[in-house]
Scaffold this motif. Structure first.
Motif, mmCIF file in Angstrom:
data_model
loop_
_atom_site.group_PDB
_atom_site.id
_atom_site.type_symbol
_atom_site.label_atom_id
_atom_site.label_comp_id
_atom_site.label_asym_id
_atom_site.label_seq_id
_atom_site.Cartn_x
_atom_site.Cartn_y
_atom_site.Cartn_z
ATOM 1 N N ARG A 1 0.855 -1.188 0.000
ATOM 2 C CA ARG A 1 0.000 0.000 0.000
ATOM 3 C C ARG A 1 0.884 1.229 0.000
ATOM 4 N NH1 ARG A 1 -5.197 1.239 0.923
ATOM 5 N NH2 ARG A 1 -5.687 -0.930 1.408
ATOM 6 N N ARG A 2 0.643 2.105 -0.947
ATOM 7 C CA ARG A 2 1.396 3.362 -1.028
ATOM 8 C C ARG A 2 0.373 4.491 -1.008
ATOM 9 N NH1 ARG A 2 6.657 4.125 -2.199
ATOM 10 N NH2 ARG A 2 7.327 6.144 -3.016
ATOM 11 N N GLY A 3 0.261 5.130 0.134
ATOM 12 C CA GLY A 3 -0.808 6.113 0.310
ATOM 13 C C GLY A 3 -2.134 5.370 0.356
ATOM 14 N N ASN A 4 -3.048 5.787 -0.490
ATOM 15 C CA ASN A 4 -4.345 5.105 -0.536
ATOM 16 C C ASN A 4 -4.453 4.189 -1.759
ATOM 17 O OD1 ASN A 4 -4.436 7.053 -2.482
ATOM 18 N ND2 ASN A 4 -6.516 7.764 -1.996
ATOM 19 N N ARG A 5 -3.300 3.825 -2.325
ATOM 20 C CA ARG A 5 -3.300 2.982 -3.517
ATOM 21 C C ARG A 5 -2.613 1.639 -3.239
ATOM 22 N NH1 ARG A 5 -2.147 6.570 -8.975
ATOM 23 N NH2 ARG A 5 -4.095 7.757 -8.919
ATOM 24 N N ILE A 6 -3.125 0.601 -3.900
ATOM 25 C CA ILE A 6 -2.526 -0.724 -3.839
ATOM 26 C C ILE A 6 -1.615 -0.897 -5.053
ATOM 27 C CG2 ILE A 6 -2.937 -3.223 -3.827
ATOM 28 C CD1 ILE A 6 -3.837 -1.836 -1.303
ATOM 29 N N GLU A 7 -0.342 -1.141 -4.776
ATOM 30 C CA GLU A 7 0.613 -1.391 -5.849
ATOM 31 C C GLU A 7 0.998 -2.866 -5.861
ATOM 32 O OE1 GLU A 7 2.880 2.942 -6.101
ATOM 33 O OE2 GLU A 7 3.866 1.264 -5.089
ATOM 34 N N CYS A 8 1.393 -3.326 -7.041
ATOM 35 C CA CYS A 8 1.786 -4.730 -7.162
ATOM 36 C C CYS A 8 2.979 -4.843 -8.099
ATOM 37 C CB CYS A 8 0.630 -5.588 -7.670
ATOM 38 S SG CYS A 8 0.084 -5.197 -9.352
ATOM 39 N N ARG A 9 3.673 -5.963 -7.984
ATOM 40 C CA ARG A 9 4.723 -6.304 -8.944
ATOM 41 C C ARG A 9 4.859 -7.827 -8.971
ATOM 42 N NH1 ARG A 9 10.525 -4.542 -6.143
ATOM 43 N NH2 ARG A 9 10.475 -6.041 -4.415
ATOM 44 N N ARG A 10 5.356 -8.331 -10.065
ATOM 45 C CA ARG A 10 5.443 -9.779 -10.221
ATOM 46 C C ARG A 10 6.662 -10.328 -9.484
ATOM 47 N NH1 ARG A 10 7.124 -9.494 -16.585
ATOM 48 N NH2 ARG A 10 9.400 -9.383 -16.307
ATOM 49 N N LEU A 11 6.560 -11.553 -9.076
ATOM 50 C CA LEU A 11 7.700 -12.281 -8.529
ATOM 51 C C LEU A 11 8.467 -12.986 -9.632
ATOM 52 C CD1 LEU A 11 6.005 -13.833 -5.374
ATOM 53 C CD2 LEU A 11 7.806 -12.097 -5.404
ATOM 54 N N ARG A 12 7.736 -13.411 -10.650
ATOM 55 C CA ARG A 12 8.314 -14.119 -11.795
ATOM 56 C C ARG A 12 7.339 -14.013 -12.942
ATOM 57 N NH1 ARG A 12 6.134 -17.445 -8.107
ATOM 58 N NH2 ARG A 12 8.037 -17.453 -6.857
ATOM 59 N N PRO A 13 7.789 -14.057 -14.184
ATOM 60 C CA PRO A 13 6.856 -14.019 -15.312
ATOM 61 C C PRO A 13 6.025 -15.297 -15.367
ATOM 62 C CG PRO A 13 9.104 -13.486 -16.006
ATOM 63 C CD PRO A 13 9.200 -14.028 -14.619
ATOM 64 N N TYR A 14 4.784 -15.157 -15.776
ATOM 65 C CA TYR A 14 3.943 -16.334 -15.980
ATOM 66 C C TYR A 14 4.315 -16.945 -17.325
ATOM 67 C CZ TYR A 14 -0.184 -19.285 -16.419
ATOM 68 O OH TYR A 14 -1.024 -20.375 -16.563
ATOM 69 N N PRO A 15 4.665 -18.245 -17.367
ATOM 70 C CA PRO A 15 5.206 -18.840 -18.596
ATOM 71 C C PRO A 15 4.123 -19.256 -19.586
ATOM 72 C CG PRO A 15 5.162 -20.475 -16.861
ATOM 73 C CD PRO A 15 4.692 -19.195 -16.231
#
Length: 333
Positions: free
Chosen positions: A115-129
């Motif tokens: 959570r950054r401020g009032n927003r939910i941020e995301c990032r991948r751990l690994r690419p989906y193959p």
């Protein structure tokens, strides 16, 4: 042991496909499931031919299948922290469901979120193959009389026309006649015919090709169809074909697993035959649950025979999934 109903025959076809797919073109890495499809069409047996290297990467996402909402998140998760509404394509439905999927994906360790401020941020751990090579649909009909053939002709024609699968087959019991009856029925010429001889049990030689199928895959598929195919493949990955214990009663005194060559089939000692999934329920007059004390036992029973059989089927599913990864590792040595 040979079942006298379509449910048992379906299990034997699944086991054969697991042992010997592809029947005419040599072994291909694949996973097998049953009773999968779309809202409009359900296939008896589904064979997902996989890319072994990419499949090994898919295994890193866990043993459970991903539903369409999770796939939307995992496939498009960005490599860097990004507000989820900027990172993911417009889903065509309310964003609040996407936000829920982001939370679920993070809870299963598929992506990272913060959570950054009032927003939910995301990032991948690994690419989906891109792990799915081809999808094969098989309709099972051990006894192919004229009325059954007419119905199957319509269903297989629908499969050929929609081309959701890459290849379609009819599996039916061999009759020993010079020309198999299945070849005399009005089936789509694009559909293959697999004749089976399961009376002696399951092995790699228990079926033969009576008619070779055509590859019905179009040159290109639209994004919606690609997603539908991937949802089917993910369901097959998570479910497999040994999940019949989830709709039957292995906790009944009369429930057993019996060998059919290299396969295992459910067997009812009360009925003295392979039972159907519909018959094997708590409403069966022969149903006799295990005593509660059985369920408190420890090793090697781990909760009673019913729990033991369920665990055995789950282990076999895992072993077959891992075999595709092991095949890739062996090829690299």
């Amino acid at each position: 042991m040979y079942p006298d109903h379509e449910f048992g025959y379906e299990l034997l076809v699944c086991r054969y496909a697991e042992l010997a797919w592809h029947p005419s073109e040599g072994r291909r890495p694949a996973i097998v499931a049953r009773q999968l499809g779309t809202r409009d069409r359900r296939w008896d047996t589904v064979v997902i031919e996989v890319d072994p290297e990419a499949f090994a990467l898919r295994r890193a996402f866990g043993d459970r299948g991903l539903d369409s909402d999770l796939l939307h998140v995992v496939r498009h998760a960005p490599p860097e922290w990004t507000w989820y509404r900027d990172a993911l394509p417009d889903p065509g439905y309310p964003w609040r469901y996407v936000r829920q999927a982001v939370h679920r994906a993070a809870g299963r360790g598929l992506i990272e979120k913060r959570r950054r401020g009032n927003r939910i941020e995301c990032r991948r751990l690994r690419p989906y193959p891109d792990w799915v090579r081809r999808i094969v649909a098989i309709e099972n009909k051990p006894d192919l009389d004229r009325s059954a053939a007419d119905a199957l002709a319509d269903q297989l024609g629908h499969d050929v026309e929609t081309a959701l699968a890459d290849e379609v087959w009819l599996a039916t019991s061999a009759t020993g006649e010079r020309v198999e009856p299945a070849l005399l029925r009005s089936m789509p010429v694009e559909a293959g015919v697999l004749t089976t001889e399961f009376a002696g049990g399951i092995d790699e030689d228990a079926a033969s090709v009576a008619w070779h199928p055509s590859d019905i895959a179009p040159a290109t598929r639209d994004p919606e169809t690609i997603t539908r195919r991937l949802v089917i493949a993910e369901r097959a990955y998570g479910k497999g074909w040994r999940s019949f214990h989830e709709t039957m009663r292995p906790d009944c005194h009369a429930f057993e697993l019996r060998r059919a060559g290299r396969g295992l089939l459910p067997y009812c000692t009360a009925k003295k035959r392979c039972q159907t999934a519909r018959e094997c329920s708590g409403s069966c007059p022969e149903f006799a649950p295990e005593p509660p004390t059985w369920r408190t036992r420890g090793w090697p029973i781990e909760g009673g025979p019913g729990k033991g059989m369920t665990a055995l089927l789950a282990r076999r599913r895992e072993r077959m999934r891992d075999r595709q990864v092991d095949a890739q590792a062996a090829g690299e040595r």
